[in-house]
Design an enzyme around this catalytic site. Structure first.
Site, mmCIF file in Angstrom:
data_model
loop_
_atom_site.group_PDB
_atom_site.id
_atom_site.type_symbol
_atom_site.label_atom_id
_atom_site.label_comp_id
_atom_site.label_asym_id
_atom_site.label_seq_id
_atom_site.Cartn_x
_atom_site.Cartn_y
_atom_site.Cartn_z
ATOM 1 C CE1 TYR A 115 -10.425 1.742 7.692
ATOM 2 C CE2 TYR A 115 -11.244 3.254 9.352
ATOM 3 C CZ TYR A 115 -10.212 2.775 8.588
ATOM 4 O OH TYR A 115 -8.958 3.333 8.700
ATOM 5 N N GLY A 163 0.838 -1.214 0.000
ATOM 6 C CA GLY A 163 0.000 0.000 0.000
ATOM 7 C C GLY A 163 0.867 1.256 0.000
HETATM 8 P P1 NAD Z 1 -4.899 4.924 1.162
HETATM 9 O O1 NAD Z 1 -6.237 4.510 0.691
HETATM 10 O O2 NAD Z 1 -4.408 6.302 0.852
HETATM 11 O O3 NAD Z 1 -3.790 3.908 0.656
HETATM 12 C C1 NAD Z 1 -4.004 2.520 0.630
HETATM 13 C C2 NAD Z 1 -3.199 1.962 -0.521
HETATM 14 O O4 NAD Z 1 -3.437 0.560 -0.544
HETATM 15 C C3 NAD Z 1 -3.612 2.517 -1.886
HETATM 16 O O5 NAD Z 1 -2.499 3.038 -2.560
HETATM 17 C C4 NAD Z 1 -4.190 1.304 -2.611
HETATM 18 O O6 NAD Z 1 -3.909 1.294 -4.007
HETATM 19 C C5 NAD Z 1 -3.485 0.168 -1.895
HETATM 20 N N1 NAD Z 1 -4.229 -1.086 -2.008
HETATM 21 C C6 NAD Z 1 -5.565 -1.283 -1.923
HETATM 22 N N2 NAD Z 1 -5.859 -2.575 -2.135
HETATM 23 C C7 NAD Z 1 -4.700 -3.214 -2.336
HETATM 24 C C8 NAD Z 1 -4.356 -4.557 -2.618
HETATM 25 N N3 NAD Z 1 -5.302 -5.510 -2.746
HETATM 26 N N4 NAD Z 1 -3.040 -4.870 -2.778
HETATM 27 C C9 NAD Z 1 -2.095 -3.928 -2.670
HETATM 28 N N5 NAD Z 1 -2.351 -2.616 -2.423
HETATM 29 C C10 NAD Z 1 -3.651 -2.277 -2.265
HETATM 30 O O7 NAD Z 1 -4.863 4.662 2.744
HETATM 31 P P2 NAD Z 1 -3.940 5.362 3.834
HETATM 32 O O8 NAD Z 1 -4.652 6.571 4.302
HETATM 33 O O9 NAD Z 1 -2.555 5.455 3.355
HETATM 34 O O10 NAD Z 1 -4.100 4.302 5.011
HETATM 35 C C11 NAD Z 1 -3.172 3.256 5.190
HETATM 36 C C12 NAD Z 1 -3.620 2.432 6.388
HETATM 37 O O11 NAD Z 1 -3.722 3.286 7.550
HETATM 38 C C13 NAD Z 1 -4.990 1.772 6.252
HETATM 39 O O12 NAD Z 1 -4.985 0.545 6.939
HETATM 40 C C14 NAD Z 1 -5.913 2.729 6.978
HETATM 41 O O13 NAD Z 1 -7.043 2.068 7.470
HETATM 42 C C15 NAD Z 1 -5.016 3.186 8.104
HETATM 43 N N6 NAD Z 1 -5.436 4.475 8.654
HETATM 44 C C16 NAD Z 1 -5.356 5.616 7.911
HETATM 45 C C17 NAD Z 1 -5.772 6.834 8.441
HETATM 46 C C18 NAD Z 1 -5.699 8.109 7.660
HETATM 47 O O14 NAD Z 1 -6.227 9.138 8.108
HETATM 48 N N7 NAD Z 1 -5.051 8.127 6.491
HETATM 49 C C19 NAD Z 1 -6.278 6.874 9.741
HETATM 50 C C20 NAD Z 1 -6.394 5.671 10.469
HETATM 51 C C21 NAD Z 1 -5.950 4.487 9.923
HETATM 52 C C1 AKB Z 2 -11.028 7.369 7.903
HETATM 53 O O1 AKB Z 2 -11.599 8.458 8.042
HETATM 54 O O2 AKB Z 2 -11.556 6.327 7.471
HETATM 55 C C2 AKB Z 2 -9.574 7.291 8.353
HETATM 56 C C3 AKB Z 2 -9.495 6.821 9.754
HETATM 57 C C4 AKB Z 2 -9.604 7.777 10.868
HETATM 58 O O3 AKB Z 2 -9.360 5.644 9.980
HETATM 59 N N1 AKB Z 2 -8.980 8.569 8.160
#
Ligand code: NAD
Ligand code: AKB
Length: 318
Positions: A144, A9
């Site tokens: 989620y 990812g």
């Molecule tokens: P994002 O959606 O920006 O990035 C996720 C990446 O995963 C994308 O580039 C997508 O192409 C890739 N992906 C999706 N399916 C895939 C697959 N089958 N194989 C390989 N790659 C795949 O998400 P993010 O914001 O970078 O979040 C990353 C992690 O952090 C996630 O688990 C998310 O739940 C967690 N998270 C994010 C936030 C936030 O605010 N960004 C907050 C809490 C938790």
């Molecule tokens: C979302 O809004 O889904 C994420 C998170 C807080 O997990 N940014």
């Protein structure tokens, strides 16, 4: 032992910044970025990248063995807003991708550590809203959130049962300028900057008084690396660590932006994401993370807004 790190990812909001940080720390040739989609040019140019689907367990194991992987950061997931549109698909991807990675770490002896992010979405409407404790009532009612809570139970299970060194953080909403967020409920806090700079106005999908925990990406990356570098003996948890930082609502963020764009206006048209946000905490007690591995965020709302305004202006002017 030399570390070889796999990021799953790597093209997303977190991966696009974490990959570069880890390449600085471990050497570009030791940090293998993977994703379903092409990453930003700086990731492609600075080290190895391969298109790889985390759901493909056979390719995953070949990849890990071929590159002698010792640590995995598994970031691929369907975020809260997108997950509500296709709940079964989101559950399938979020859970089975994690189980693929955990099983890989159990089977391949070289893999010593796995990082997998949890979220404030593990909490729900019955959780205490303010200063939400590390250990508390957790009854999430979004697909989620349910997948993150189940994921936390699984990573702890693999730690206890198979000795896989799993580590996790319950990230709040992350705010960054490099890569736009991928379909979450906290995305408004990034969109607002682009719309303010481009059009001087923003229509927000959350109510003005919806306070949520948030964090600037630099603090999130610092925290992630700090947790992963910590001595195993200092960690009392192998579920998700609460981390806080900032708490603000759309009205307060808009007021901060008005210091740069005095005529900026915000209007409100809520959608299903308001119902999700209403079940999440407003602020987080992160004392366990501070005690165990020295968590200490640095960005307040004023500093975050200044950096976001500067960097997004620069990006849009290019
Ligand atoms: P994002 O959606 O920006 O990035 C996720 C990446 O995963 C994308 O580039 C997508 O192409 C890739 N992906 C999706 N399916 C895939 C697959 N089958 N194989 C390989 N790659 C795949 O998400 P993010 O914001 O970078 O979040 C990353 C992690 O952090 C996630 O688990 C998310 O739940 C967690 N998270 C994010 C936030 C936030 O605010 N960004 C907050 C809490 C938790
Ligand atoms: C979302 O809004 O889904 C994420 C998170 C807080 O997990 N940014």
């Amino acid at each position: 032992m030399k570390e070889n790190i796999m990021i799953i990812g790597a093209s997303g909001q977190i991966g696009s910044e974490l990959t570069l940080r880890l390449r600085d720390m471990y050497g570009a040739g030791h940090v293998f970025a993977t994703d379903l989609k092409e990453p930003a040019p700086d990731i492609l140019e600075s080290g190895p990248f391969e298109l790889l689907d985390v759901m493909d367990d056979k390719r995953l194991i070949h990849f890990a063995i071929r590159h002698k992987i010792t640590q995995i950061y598994h970031l691929a997931a369907v975020l809260s807003g997108n997950a509500e549109k296709l709940p079964m698909q989101a559950w399938h991807i979020n859970m089975n991708s994690l189980l693929n990675v955990l099983d890989l770490a159990r089977e391949v002896e070289d893999i010593r550590k796995v990082f997998w992010p949890s979220s404030i979405a593990v909490f729900g409407p019955t959780t205490p809203k303010n200063n939400t404790p590390q250990l508390t009532i957790m009854e999430p009612n979004t697909v989620y959130g349910i997948s993150k809570l189940a994921g936390e139970r699984w990573i702890e299970y693999f730690y206890n049962r198979y000795g896989v060194d799993t580590r996790s953080i319950r990230y709040p909403g992350l705010i960054s300028y490099k890569t736009e967020p991928g379909g979450g409920t906290t995305d408004y806090a990034v969109e607002i900057f682009y719309q303010a700079i481009k059009h001087g106005r923003y229509e927000c999908f959350l109510d003005g008084d919806t306070t949520l925990p948030m964090l600037f990406m630099t603090d999130a990356i610092d925290a992630t690396v700090k947790l992963m570098e910590s001595d195993a003996s200092s960690l009392s948890l192998h579920t998700g660590y609460n981390i806080g930082g900032l708490s603000f609502n759309p009205e307060e963020l808009a007021a901060e932006i008005r210091k740069y764009i005095p005529g900026f206006t915000i209007t409100y048209k809520t959608d299903f994401r308001q119902d999700i946000a209403a079940t999440w905490p407003a602020s987080i007690d992160d004392s366990v993370a501070r005690r165990d591995w020295g968590y200490q965020p640095e960005y307040d709302l004023a500093r975050l807004t200044r950096v976001m305004m500067e960097k997004i202006k620069e990006k849009l002017n290019k």
